[in-house]
Design a protein around this motif. Structure first.
Motif, mmCIF file in Angstrom:
data_model
loop_
_atom_site.group_PDB
_atom_site.id
_atom_site.type_symbol
_atom_site.label_atom_id
_atom_site.label_comp_id
_atom_site.label_asym_id
_atom_site.label_seq_id
_atom_site.Cartn_x
_atom_site.Cartn_y
_atom_site.Cartn_z
ATOM 1 N N GLY A 193 0.743 -1.081 -0.079
ATOM 2 C CA GLY A 193 -0.019 -0.013 0.167
ATOM 3 C C GLY A 193 0.937 1.357 0.096
ATOM 4 O O GLY A 193 0.188 2.355 -0.004
ATOM 5 N N GLY A 194 2.073 1.090 0.197
ATOM 6 C CA GLY A 194 2.738 2.632 0.014
ATOM 7 C C GLY A 194 2.951 3.136 -1.543
ATOM 8 O O GLY A 194 2.507 2.494 -2.324
ATOM 9 N N LYS A 195 3.360 4.418 -1.706
ATOM 10 C CA LYS A 195 3.614 4.782 -2.942
ATOM 11 C C LYS A 195 4.856 5.684 -3.088
ATOM 12 O O LYS A 195 5.469 6.411 -2.180
ATOM 13 C CB LYS A 195 2.458 5.761 -3.059
ATOM 14 C CG LYS A 195 2.572 6.726 -4.259
ATOM 15 C CD LYS A 195 1.302 7.768 -4.358
ATOM 16 C CE LYS A 195 1.190 8.246 -5.865
ATOM 17 N NZ LYS A 195 0.312 9.456 -6.180
ATOM 18 N N VAL A 196 5.728 5.283 -4.105
ATOM 19 C CA VAL A 196 6.694 5.836 -4.517
ATOM 20 C C VAL A 196 6.302 7.112 -5.526
ATOM 21 O O VAL A 196 5.812 7.098 -6.672
ATOM 22 C CB VAL A 196 7.659 4.981 -5.371
ATOM 23 C CG1 VAL A 196 8.863 5.740 -5.848
ATOM 24 C CG2 VAL A 196 8.202 3.866 -4.686
ATOM 25 N N VAL A 197 6.545 8.299 -4.843
ATOM 26 C CA VAL A 197 6.094 9.580 -5.372
ATOM 27 C C VAL A 197 7.036 10.115 -6.523
ATOM 28 O O VAL A 197 6.717 10.801 -7.384
ATOM 29 C CB VAL A 197 5.749 10.490 -4.416
ATOM 30 C CG1 VAL A 197 4.792 10.249 -3.448
ATOM 31 C CG2 VAL A 197 6.768 10.912 -3.350
ATOM 32 N N LYS A 198 8.194 9.860 -6.244
ATOM 33 C CA LYS A 198 9.362 10.321 -7.247
ATOM 34 C C LYS A 198 10.346 9.357 -7.496
ATOM 35 O O LYS A 198 10.976 9.241 -6.385
ATOM 36 C CB LYS A 198 9.785 11.670 -6.944
ATOM 37 C CG LYS A 198 10.697 12.334 -7.993
ATOM 38 C CD LYS A 198 9.876 12.952 -9.246
ATOM 39 C CE LYS A 198 10.803 14.140 -9.781
ATOM 40 N NZ LYS A 198 10.238 14.828 -10.945
ATOM 41 N N GLU A 199 10.853 8.750 -8.885
ATOM 42 C CA GLU A 199 12.155 8.126 -8.807
ATOM 43 C C GLU A 199 12.994 9.126 -9.545
ATOM 44 O O GLU A 199 12.749 9.485 -10.633
ATOM 45 C CB GLU A 199 11.777 6.912 -9.794
ATOM 46 C CG GLU A 199 10.931 6.085 -8.921
ATOM 47 C CD GLU A 199 10.517 4.560 -9.918
ATOM 48 O OE1 GLU A 199 11.487 4.192 -10.135
ATOM 49 O OE2 GLU A 199 9.552 4.316 -9.932
ATOM 50 N N GLN A 210 23.036 17.768 -5.623
ATOM 51 C CA GLN A 210 22.378 18.921 -5.059
ATOM 52 C C GLN A 210 20.702 19.197 -5.641
ATOM 53 O O GLN A 210 20.103 19.445 -4.841
ATOM 54 C CB GLN A 210 22.883 20.302 -5.112
ATOM 55 C CG GLN A 210 22.439 21.629 -4.711
ATOM 56 C CD GLN A 210 22.378 21.433 -3.076
ATOM 57 O OE1 GLN A 210 23.048 20.961 -2.452
ATOM 58 N NE2 GLN A 210 20.989 21.607 -2.677
ATOM 59 N N PRO A 211 20.663 18.998 -7.184
ATOM 60 C CA PRO A 211 19.525 19.079 -7.579
ATOM 61 C C PRO A 211 18.218 18.266 -6.991
ATOM 62 O O PRO A 211 17.190 18.492 -6.866
ATOM 63 C CB PRO A 211 19.567 18.898 -9.151
ATOM 64 C CG PRO A 211 20.945 19.257 -9.530
ATOM 65 C CD PRO A 211 21.769 18.661 -8.052
ATOM 66 N N PHE A 212 18.947 17.035 -6.913
ATOM 67 C CA PHE A 212 17.945 15.861 -6.159
ATOM 68 C C PHE A 212 17.522 16.323 -4.556
ATOM 69 O O PHE A 212 16.422 16.145 -4.298
ATOM 70 C CB PHE A 212 18.551 14.557 -6.271
ATOM 71 C CG PHE A 212 19.160 14.101 -7.470
ATOM 72 C CD1 PHE A 212 18.165 13.938 -8.533
ATOM 73 C CD2 PHE A 212 20.433 14.302 -8.071
ATOM 74 C CE1 PHE A 212 18.705 13.536 -9.763
ATOM 75 C CE2 PHE A 212 20.975 14.299 -9.200
ATOM 76 C CZ PHE A 212 19.867 13.706 -10.102
ATOM 77 N N LEU A 213 18.583 16.834 -3.780
ATOM 78 C CA LEU A 213 18.435 17.308 -2.558
ATOM 79 C C LEU A 213 17.425 18.390 -2.477
ATOM 80 O O LEU A 213 16.511 18.365 -1.800
ATOM 81 C CB LEU A 213 19.424 17.802 -1.944
ATOM 82 C CG LEU A 213 20.738 16.684 -1.809
ATOM 83 C CD1 LEU A 213 22.035 17.349 -1.280
ATOM 84 C CD2 LEU A 213 20.178 15.436 -0.967
ATOM 85 N N THR A 214 17.258 19.260 -3.402
ATOM 86 C CA THR A 214 16.328 20.530 -3.587
ATOM 87 C C THR A 214 14.901 19.957 -4.014
ATOM 88 O O THR A 214 14.014 20.363 -3.453
ATOM 89 C CB THR A 214 17.009 21.261 -4.585
ATOM 90 O OG1 THR A 214 18.054 21.966 -4.336
ATOM 91 C CG2 THR A 214 15.918 22.521 -4.951
ATOM 92 N N GLU A 215 14.929 18.945 -4.825
ATOM 93 C CA GLU A 215 13.672 18.046 -5.104
ATOM 94 C C GLU A 215 13.040 17.436 -3.937
ATOM 95 O O GLU A 215 11.697 17.625 -3.868
ATOM 96 C CB GLU A 215 13.791 17.246 -6.216
ATOM 97 C CG GLU A 215 12.813 16.463 -6.941
ATOM 98 C CD GLU A 215 11.927 17.210 -7.715
ATOM 99 O OE1 GLU A 215 10.827 17.089 -8.304
ATOM 100 O OE2 GLU A 215 12.242 18.509 -8.041
ATOM 101 N N ILE A 216 13.922 16.924 -3.261
ATOM 102 C CA ILE A 216 13.332 16.094 -2.025
ATOM 103 C C ILE A 216 12.645 17.210 -0.914
ATOM 104 O O ILE A 216 11.632 16.846 -0.310
ATOM 105 C CB ILE A 216 14.535 15.149 -1.265
ATOM 106 C CG1 ILE A 216 14.875 14.153 -2.246
ATOM 107 C CG2 ILE A 216 14.172 14.605 0.107
ATOM 108 C CD1 ILE A 216 16.167 13.532 -1.963
#
Length: 390
Positions: A193-199, A210-216
């Motif tokens: 039932g969990g959801k991966v919201v962004k890969e 850094q771009p991924f940390l900003t996205e998180i």
């Protein structure tokens, strides 16, 4: 004069035959191991740990495997798939190794496995977890002493749902092992039932996070699941903490995130939870003895990579003993490894029909510079080996 030449010729011929026979007898007393591992670059520390573990087992057995003295042919694979086929072929055809031991990088290991299959050379993979190695590309000649990408990640997916975590973002290098790790996690997490919201992915071995940390920070998921290893993992964890995310969005991953690189993380790694088939503080006599001997030999604490190297040597030893110490009896060697019950520092394991360890996966927490066991996340987890026709 002609008679003298003839006698001399016979003498030379006789000497040559005797030398060949002596050489054959000498060769039969030895086993040649091809170590094809990374000794430079991002994964150099992993390659060295695997080598140390393998050689420790050999040393514990008087410098022998299956009663035979061990010689090594060593190649730095540089974690470079483009060089993998040529390097593996040289070990097999030029160096005449009896077994290939390698490697860390999954792309390199996949190329090695093809050479092993094509040349019917025994191969034991002491790290690379690409599912295909013991899945669609499985072979009687290829074994693994480590794990599949699916195993520790699937266990983490199950564990996070039990914690009540609902939304997760993922980050990894864009290559087979990283993508398969995320897929294994996602399979278990979404099943419950969990959801991966962004890969999110980036090229290997890029460490511009850094771009991924900003996205998180923008997404604000309940947690983040990542696959990184070696120096790249240390940098990601350090950057994650420096970005102020550590205390707000818990970070999880398979144990490669923190194994062998905690010193490089400093305090940033403290408290991280990971899943793996090995941990510090396991309560078994084999692990205590292994760690004591490793510390004495190499002046440092062993990690999962050292254990996998140690167990690769154990597996080959079991096969050789089953074949009466004759590496040329390949079918007997294979059957011996398949039937083996490996008393590993990680705990006892057996091998699946696809030649992958069936093993416990531990939940670990970084405490005071160690990956300390918290509990068994999943017992006796067997990779599904999807696509294996063996």
């Amino acid at each position: 004069m002609k008679k003298t030449v003839r006698i001399a010729g016979r003498a030379v011929l006789g000497f040559a035959i005797a030398a060949a026979c002596m050489g054959g007898a000498h060769a039969a007393d030895k086993i040649k191991v091809g170590l094809m591992l990374p000794y430079t670059g991002t994964y150099a520390s992993l390659g060295n740990a695997i080598t140390n573990g393998f050689k420790q087992y050999v040393a514990e057995n008087g410098g022998k495997l299956g009663g035979l003295e061990v010689e090594y042919a060593v190649v730095d694979d540089e974690s470079n798939p483009a060089k993998a086929t040529e390097n593996a072929k040289k070990l097999v055809s030029r160096d005449k190794v009896d077994v290939l031991i390698g490697t860390v990088h999954s792309g390199v290991a996949l190329a090695m496995a093809k050479v092993a299959r094509d040349t019917r050379t025994l191969m034991i993979v002491p790290n690379a977890g690409a599912n295909d190695i013991t899945g669609p590309l499985c072979s009687p000649y290829v074994f693994r002493s480590s794990f599949s990408a699916w195993q520790p990640s699937y266990a983490m997916g199950e564990a996070l749902t039990k914690k009540g975590i609902k939304n997760v973002a993922t980050v990894t290098w864009k290559y087979s092992f990283g993508e398969e790790s995320v897929a294994g996690f996602k399979e278990a997490f979404e099943k419950s039932g969990g959801k991966v919201v962004k890969e999110m992915t980036l090229p290997f071995p890029n460490v511009e996070f850094q771009p991924f940390l900003t996205e998180i920070a923008s997404l604000k998921p309940d947690a983040v699941f990542v696959f990184f290893a070696g120096a790249g993992a240390a940098k990601f964890v350090s950057d994650y903490a420096a970005a102020g995310l550590k205390n707000n969005v818990p970070l999880y991953g398979p144990g490669f995130l923190t194994d062998g690189n905690l010193d490089a993380m400093g305090g940033a790694g403290e408290g991280l939870m990971t899943t793996l088939h090995y941990a510090d503080g396991l309560d078994n006599a084999k692990d205590v003895a292994f760690r004591t001997r490793y510390q004495a030999a190499y002046k440092g604490q062993p990690d999962v990579y050292a254990v996998q190297g140690y167990d690769a040597a154990q597996m080959f030893d079991a096969g050789l003993k089953a074949a009466g110490g004759d590496p040329k009896q390949k079918e007997a060697v294979i059957k011996g490894i398949e039937a083996a019950k490996i008393e590993s520092p990680r705990g006892t394991f057996t091998l699946s029909r696809a030649h992958n360890p069936i093993q416990d996966i531990y939940m670990r927490e970084v405490k005071a510079g160690g990956n300390v066991v918290i509990e068994v996340a999943t017992r006796g987890l067997e990779d599904p080996a999807r696509g294996c026709k063996m």
